[in-house]
Write an enzyme that holds these catalytic residues in place. Structure first.
Site, PDB file in Angstrom:
ATOM      1  N   ASP A  92       0.728  -1.127   0.154  1.00  0.00           N
ATOM      2  CA  ASP A  92       0.000   0.078  -0.038  1.00  0.00           C
ATOM      3  C   ASP A  92       0.961   1.293  -0.051  1.00  0.00           C
ATOM      4  O   ASP A  92       0.484   2.193  -0.692  1.00  0.00           O
ATOM      5  CB  ASP A  92      -1.042   0.026   1.324  1.00  0.00           C
ATOM      6  CG  ASP A  92      -2.079   0.834   0.838  1.00  0.00           C
ATOM      7  OD1 ASP A  92      -2.570   1.037  -0.204  1.00  0.00           O
ATOM      8  OD2 ASP A  92      -2.828   1.248   1.989  1.00  0.00           O
ATOM      9  N   ASP A 160      -8.683  -1.750   2.576  1.00  0.00           N
ATOM     10  CA  ASP A 160      -8.453  -1.363   3.793  1.00  0.00           C
ATOM     11  C   ASP A 160      -9.551  -1.840   4.760  1.00  0.00           C
ATOM     12  O   ASP A 160      -9.445  -1.541   5.969  1.00  0.00           O
ATOM     13  CB  ASP A 160      -8.522   0.122   3.745  1.00  0.00           C
ATOM     14  CG  ASP A 160      -7.529   0.704   2.671  1.00  0.00           C
ATOM     15  OD1 ASP A 160      -6.467   0.146   2.472  1.00  0.00           O
ATOM     16  OD2 ASP A 160      -7.717   1.857   2.077  1.00  0.00           O
TER      17      ASP A 160
END
Length: 321
Positions: A92, A160
């Protein structure tokens, strides 16, 4: 996993929880009845996705996708969770903050905002081509309180949610196993009635730490904390350390870090056995063999083959009702 319609056995191999039915088992009535409603819901969103209220329908579909994923996939231990969440942590960060130095744009932000509205003036400046923009059905959208009528949304990627969610479901399973062990010990004959409770469980600690990590991401975005000028935050940069660290710390305080690390803390006492395990004296097998000798049941035979294939350290059999 292996499933047989007649045998009624399910083997949990790796991280994916298999379906209960056999390959030819008919779908259950509630699922069939819900299909037209779900299809109508999706088509309504598709037709009105540009409406000001369509974000609520998109969030509903996204929440359903996350719930389905977390019901299907399970992590077998904290060790696997640490490796997976650690890899996604660096992934990420790279895709949001570091990728502009390699690809000249933030890959993650480009994907997330690919449907933004745009306007391109013509060469003579007399006309302007406007693109209304598309809604990406892979995000959770939340209207900003500062401009609720301008269709300006805060966004949260489904990754997420589901990546930390795998840790939260592992924490919930650990709490369930701990509760069954505590109840078994508390109700055992000759045990004292004044036993201590379980205190704060893993799931509650993981949920609170997830909220803290998400709040940190929102604050970082509000104060424009950025790298390479990226307008956005890699949420896993905050969520993974908070959630994973809190669960590990709680396990250390409870003296269960080693057992949670290898996954043995997820097993309720006396409810499961390793695949291929034969109880002493054959007491767990049903008779029926020649000469009255006990033979391994179909469950043991199927799961024993899985153990022979090299899955004996991570697999367990669970007879279905």
């Amino acid at each position: 996993g292996a499933a047989g319609g007649g045998a009624g056995v399910s083997c949990q191999l790796g991280v994916v929880r298999p379906r209960r039915g056999g390959g030819g088992a008919p779908a259950d009535v509630p699922s069939v009845a819900a299909l037209p409603c779900a299809l109508a819901f999706c088509l309504t969103w598709l037709a009105h996705r540009q409406a000001g209220w369509a974000w609520a329908m998109q969030d509903t579909m996204s929440a359903a996708v996350c719930a389905t994923f977390l019901r299907t996939v399970q992590l077998p231990s904290l060790q696997v969770a640490t490796v997976l969440l650690g890899l996604m942590f660096f992934y990420d960060i790279f895709m949001v903050f570091i990728s502009p130095a390699v690809f000249h744009h933030s890959v993650m932000m480009s994907v997330a905002t690919a449907g933004e509205a745009s306007a391109t003036p013509s060469a003579d400046g007399a006309t302007c081509d406007r693109f209304q923009g598309e809604r990406m059905p892979m995000l959770l959208l939340f209207p900003r309180a500062s401009s609720p009528s301008s269709r300006d949304y805060a966004m949260l990627g489904l990754g997420d949610v589901v990546i930390p969610g795998l840790l939260l479901t592992l924490a919930a399973r650990a709490d369930l196993a701990a509760t069954t062990r505590w109840l078994a010990a508390a109700t055992a004959p000759g045990r004292s009635k004044g036993r201590r409770g379980l205190g704060w469980g893993y799931w509650l600690v993981a949920c609170l730490s997830y909220c803290v990590g998400l709040a940190m991401a929102l604050l970082a975005n509000a104060y424009n904390v950025t790298v390479n000028g990226v307008q956005g935050q890699p949420a896993l940069l905050y969520l993974v350390p908070c959630a994973l660290g809190a669960v590990a710390l709680r396990a250390q305080v409870r003296g269960e870090l080693g057992r949670l690390w290898d996954g043995s803390a997820l097993e309720p006492a006396g409810t499961r056995q390793p695949v291929g395990a034969v109880p002493e004296g054959g007491g767990g097998f049903s008779g029926g063999g020649a000469g009255g000798e006990d033979e391994p049941s179909v469950q043991q035979q199927l799961c024993g083959r899985a153990a022979a294939a090299g899955y004996d350290n991570a697999s367990h059999y669970t007879p279905l009702p």
